[in-house]
Design an enzyme around this catalytic site. Sequence first.
Site, mmCIF file in Angstrom:
data_model
loop_
_atom_site.group_PDB
_atom_site.id
_atom_site.type_symbol
_atom_site.label_atom_id
_atom_site.label_comp_id
_atom_site.label_asym_id
_atom_site.label_seq_id
_atom_site.Cartn_x
_atom_site.Cartn_y
_atom_site.Cartn_z
ATOM 1 N N ASP A 75 66.363 5.907 26.750
ATOM 2 C CA ASP A 75 67.321 6.153 27.830
ATOM 3 C C ASP A 75 66.951 5.430 29.125
ATOM 4 O OD1 ASP A 75 65.078 7.740 28.280
ATOM 5 O OD2 ASP A 75 66.098 9.627 27.922
ATOM 6 N N ASN A 144 65.141 22.309 28.635
ATOM 7 C CA ASN A 144 66.381 22.931 28.151
ATOM 8 C C ASN A 144 66.701 22.494 26.721
ATOM 9 O OD1 ASN A 144 67.173 20.310 28.477
ATOM 10 N ND2 ASN A 144 68.897 20.741 29.848
ATOM 11 N N HIS A 146 66.611 19.321 25.591
ATOM 12 C CA HIS A 146 67.176 17.982 25.420
ATOM 13 C C HIS A 146 66.156 17.041 24.785
ATOM 14 C CE1 HIS A 146 65.834 16.799 29.744
ATOM 15 N NE2 HIS A 146 65.137 16.031 28.937
ATOM 16 N N GLU A 151 71.848 16.249 26.653
ATOM 17 C CA GLU A 151 71.816 17.575 27.273
ATOM 18 C C GLU A 151 72.671 18.550 26.470
ATOM 19 O OE1 GLU A 151 69.811 18.032 29.693
ATOM 20 O OE2 GLU A 151 70.246 16.847 31.476
HETATM 21 C C1 GLP Z 1 63.028 13.384 30.202
HETATM 22 C C2 GLP Z 1 63.332 12.251 29.203
HETATM 23 C C3 GLP Z 1 62.970 12.683 27.825
HETATM 24 C C4 GLP Z 1 61.618 13.369 27.928
HETATM 25 C C5 GLP Z 1 61.791 14.718 28.536
HETATM 26 C C6 GLP Z 1 60.489 15.484 28.765
HETATM 27 O O1 GLP Z 1 64.115 13.752 30.950
HETATM 28 N N1 GLP Z 1 64.648 11.716 29.209
HETATM 29 O O2 GLP Z 1 62.948 11.567 26.956
HETATM 30 O O3 GLP Z 1 61.089 13.549 26.654
HETATM 31 O O4 GLP Z 1 62.589 14.626 29.685
HETATM 32 O O5 GLP Z 1 59.831 15.032 29.902
HETATM 33 P P1 GLP Z 1 58.357 15.434 30.288
HETATM 34 O O6 GLP Z 1 57.471 14.818 29.250
HETATM 35 O O7 GLP Z 1 58.142 14.858 31.645
HETATM 36 O O8 GLP Z 1 58.277 16.919 30.242
#
Ligand code: GLP
Length: 250
Positions: A75, A144, A146, A151
Amino acid sequence: MPIADPEVLIDAAAVAEAVAARLLQARQDHPDLPLGLATGRTMEPVYGALVRRVQALPQPEQQVLRRRWCSFNLDEYVGLGPEDPGSFAAVMERQLGAPLGLERHRLQLPDGLASDPALEANRYGDAVAAAGGLGLQLLGLGLNGHIGFNEPPCGAESRSRCVTLSASTRVQNAGAFGGGPEAVPERAITLGLAEILAARQILLVVTGAAKSAVLQRLLQDPPGPQLPASWLQLHPAVTLIVDRAAWGGG
Ligand code: GLP
């Protein structure tokens, strides 16, 4: 199909080493299959460990890896280009591209500056398909539920597209923008569940006590749109690597 028992390791550093070893193995065993990569705090130590492992290889092996590197990130934020330090393109360059000496085009991400984000999302999904789909897809987990920026609610058929980020995700990611959630872009381009579930293998990585509740839901709830990561139960080859804190062991 239920997700197999996780590999539970002592802490995030141990998880990073185990995940980095698998990423390197995937590049060496299947150089023709693109890696699917993710960003986020969970992945920072993973890329650190991967860089150290690659740099410890003999030079000729490092060169082969560099020459054949092919990855697609999940992304990117709409409106941010590689020159913006908060973009995922910049994160990947800092954490992986520059330390490994990878040519920029080998680390692919959606173009956050594209004038038509919906069209760019289609182009990006087509580029993944044209490369033969993903080999090993690395995934973190949003609080959440995702994955990528899919989402809730989100169906298993969703494809690469432009999405609006939830308020909770903007809070979760605000740290990278040095401010409050309003500093986080409102939209992103993300691969969909369809492209993610089409990967040959999935490597889901969860660390930290804050993720423990969502991890338990992901493992126990039936697959459904309210928890996008729960669709991973439909995939035949998911490896889950977690630390004790995420697993609930303190
Ligand atoms: C982000 C990314 C995801 C990631 C997730 C967890 O928003 N788009 O690909 O895996 O949230 O993030 P973190 O590792 O900082 O908890």
